[in-house]
Scaffold this motif. Structure first.
Motif, mmCIF file in Angstrom:
data_model
loop_
_atom_site.group_PDB
_atom_site.id
_atom_site.type_symbol
_atom_site.label_atom_id
_atom_site.label_comp_id
_atom_site.label_asym_id
_atom_site.label_seq_id
_atom_site.Cartn_x
_atom_site.Cartn_y
_atom_site.Cartn_z
ATOM 1 N N GLY A 1 0.829 -1.190 0.000
ATOM 2 C CA GLY A 1 0.000 0.000 0.000
ATOM 3 C C GLY A 1 0.872 1.252 0.000
ATOM 4 O O GLY A 1 2.108 1.177 -0.053
ATOM 5 N N TYR A 2 0.228 2.396 0.087
ATOM 6 C CA TYR A 2 0.947 3.662 -0.024
ATOM 7 C C TYR A 2 0.724 4.560 1.192
ATOM 8 O O TYR A 2 -0.354 4.563 1.795
ATOM 9 N N ILE A 3 1.769 5.319 1.511
ATOM 10 C CA ILE A 3 1.718 6.339 2.549
ATOM 11 C C ILE A 3 2.152 7.651 1.905
ATOM 12 O O ILE A 3 3.228 7.721 1.291
ATOM 13 N N LEU A 4 1.308 8.686 2.010
ATOM 14 C CA LEU A 4 1.611 9.991 1.435
ATOM 15 C C LEU A 4 1.837 10.983 2.566
ATOM 16 O O LEU A 4 0.923 11.233 3.367
ATOM 17 N N VAL A 5 3.034 11.538 2.639
ATOM 18 C CA VAL A 5 3.396 12.476 3.696
ATOM 19 C C VAL A 5 3.662 13.841 3.086
ATOM 20 O O VAL A 5 4.465 13.969 2.162
ATOM 21 N N ALA A 6 2.989 14.874 3.598
ATOM 22 C CA ALA A 6 3.327 16.256 3.255
ATOM 23 C C ALA A 6 3.791 16.934 4.528
ATOM 24 O O ALA A 6 3.104 16.881 5.563
ATOM 25 N N ASN A 7 4.977 17.556 4.466
ATOM 26 C CA ASN A 7 5.546 18.133 5.680
ATOM 27 C C ASN A 7 6.657 19.105 5.316
ATOM 28 O O ASN A 7 7.245 19.019 4.235
ATOM 29 N N HIS A 8 6.960 19.993 6.250
ATOM 30 C CA HIS A 8 8.151 20.831 6.109
ATOM 31 C C HIS A 8 9.336 20.078 6.710
ATOM 32 O O HIS A 8 9.239 19.507 7.792
ATOM 33 N N PHE A 9 10.455 20.094 5.987
ATOM 34 C CA PHE A 9 11.685 19.480 6.473
ATOM 35 C C PHE A 9 12.800 20.519 6.474
ATOM 36 O O PHE A 9 12.814 21.442 5.653
ATOM 37 N N ASP B 1 11.890 -0.933 5.600
ATOM 38 C CA ASP B 1 10.741 -1.748 5.200
ATOM 39 C C ASP B 1 9.777 -1.038 4.259
ATOM 40 O O ASP B 1 8.646 -1.485 4.094
ATOM 41 N N TRP B 2 10.228 0.051 3.650
ATOM 42 C CA TRP B 2 9.410 0.669 2.618
ATOM 43 C C TRP B 2 10.287 1.353 1.585
ATOM 44 O O TRP B 2 11.492 1.495 1.775
ATOM 45 N N THR B 3 9.683 1.774 0.478
ATOM 46 C CA THR B 3 10.404 2.402 -0.629
ATOM 47 C C THR B 3 9.857 3.793 -0.867
ATOM 48 O O THR B 3 8.644 3.966 -1.026
ATOM 49 N N ILE B 4 10.733 4.776 -0.887
ATOM 50 C CA ILE B 4 10.327 6.144 -1.225
ATOM 51 C C ILE B 4 10.304 6.247 -2.747
ATOM 52 O O ILE B 4 11.335 6.188 -3.403
ATOM 53 N N ARG C 1 7.501 19.310 1.435
ATOM 54 C CA ARG C 1 7.736 18.240 0.472
ATOM 55 C C ARG C 1 6.581 17.242 0.547
ATOM 56 O O ARG C 1 6.062 16.967 1.621
ATOM 57 N N LEU C 2 6.220 16.731 -0.606
ATOM 58 C CA LEU C 2 5.298 15.605 -0.681
ATOM 59 C C LEU C 2 6.127 14.354 -0.915
ATOM 60 O O LEU C 2 6.922 14.292 -1.863
ATOM 61 N N VAL C 3 5.950 13.358 -0.056
ATOM 62 C CA VAL C 3 6.705 12.110 -0.139
ATOM 63 C C VAL C 3 5.732 10.977 -0.399
ATOM 64 O O VAL C 3 4.765 10.787 0.336
ATOM 65 N N VAL C 4 5.963 10.241 -1.472
ATOM 66 C CA VAL C 4 5.128 9.084 -1.826
ATOM 67 C C VAL C 4 5.904 7.825 -1.458
ATOM 68 O O VAL C 4 6.991 7.561 -1.999
ATOM 69 N N ILE C 5 5.364 7.047 -0.528
ATOM 70 C CA ILE C 5 6.034 5.873 0.021
ATOM 71 C C ILE C 5 5.236 4.620 -0.314
ATOM 72 O O ILE C 5 4.016 4.566 -0.121
ATOM 73 N N ARG C 6 5.935 3.612 -0.826
ATOM 74 C CA ARG C 6 5.322 2.293 -1.051
ATOM 75 C C ARG C 6 5.693 1.401 0.122
ATOM 76 O O ARG C 6 6.876 1.159 0.402
ATOM 77 N N ASN C 7 4.694 0.904 0.827
ATOM 78 C CA ASN C 7 4.947 0.105 2.019
ATOM 79 C C ASN C 7 5.550 -1.242 1.652
ATOM 80 O O ASN C 7 5.323 -1.767 0.566
ATOM 81 N N GLY C 8 6.330 -1.800 2.570
ATOM 82 C CA GLY C 8 6.971 -3.092 2.334
ATOM 83 C C GLY C 8 6.014 -4.247 2.473
ATOM 84 O O GLY C 8 4.865 -4.102 2.892
ATOM 85 N N LYS C 9 6.495 -5.419 2.110
ATOM 86 C CA LYS C 9 5.654 -6.628 2.157
ATOM 87 C C LYS C 9 5.561 -7.135 3.579
ATOM 88 O O LYS C 9 6.412 -6.875 4.399
#
Length: 207
Positions: A139-147, A183-186, A199-207
């Protein structure tokens, strides 16, 4: 890194609730739009928004998705419930809940969105572990945040450092320390909002 307690966050957003949309609506609009674009591209069946706030994103999610929103602030949730009440074609459930202690089973959601919350949570590592736990494998995790260190924001970060705990966020927050995980891929990182504030970060979760 500035220490923040859950009490700091609840107190801060109790103050912000009546004026949040005015203060942060347009400033962070592009990032919310990009989150919504990515959600529509990924077409999740189930979606969790952690830090739903006043519900600014709810109307932009696909109407055929089962949407769950959580927030630690009761006052912000009251406003999100008002927003959700007019979205009669959407399936939306809202809960008062701490993002570091999510009351959902492992792998409950196809996609998790996290708009402008990561740097205001007291324990970012635990928070990210919870996101990974409730997101389905692949699945996917979408993070928007200031870094920290984005374009011309270093001076402002230094200025606000001393008051960050009182206003409920960390002005200095390191991407490399808090986002990469074995355990995940950016899959994507892009600058959003005025002058690359976030930044908007699109993360694919690991198996």
């Amino acid at each position: 890194m500035t220490a923040i307690s859950s009490g700091d966050v609840v107190t801060a957003y109790k103050r912000y609730a009546p004026v949040y949309d005015f203060l942060f609506g347009k400033v962070l609009e592009q990032g919310r739009k990009r989150i919504a674009d990515e959600v529509c591209r990924l077409t999740p069946g189930t979606l969790l928004e952690v830090g739903v706030g006043t519900g600014l994103l709810l109307s932009r999610y696909p109407a055929d998705a089962e949407i769950v929103g959580v927030d630690v602030s009761r006052e912000m949730l009251d406003r999100a419930r008002e927003a959700a009440s007019i979205l009669r074609n959407h399936k939306i459930t809202l809960h008062e809940m701490d993002g570091e202690h999510l009351g959902f089973e492992d792998g409950s959601f196809d996609l998790v969105t996290v708009p402008y919350v990561l740097s205001v949570t007291p324990d970012p590592a635990r928070f990210m572990d919870e996101l990974r736990r409730v997101c389905k494998p692949n699945g996917y995790i979408l993070v928007a945040n200031h870094f920290s260190g984005q374009r011309g924001w270093r001076v402002l970060e230094a200025i606000t450092r001393s008051v960050a705990d009182r206003i409920g966020f960390r002005s200095e927050f390191n991407f490399d320390q808090h986002v990469p995980h074995p355990d995940w891929t950016i899959e994507k990182v892009e600058e959003v909002n005025m002058l690359g504030l976030s930044r908007l970060v699109v993360i694919r979760n690991g198996k």
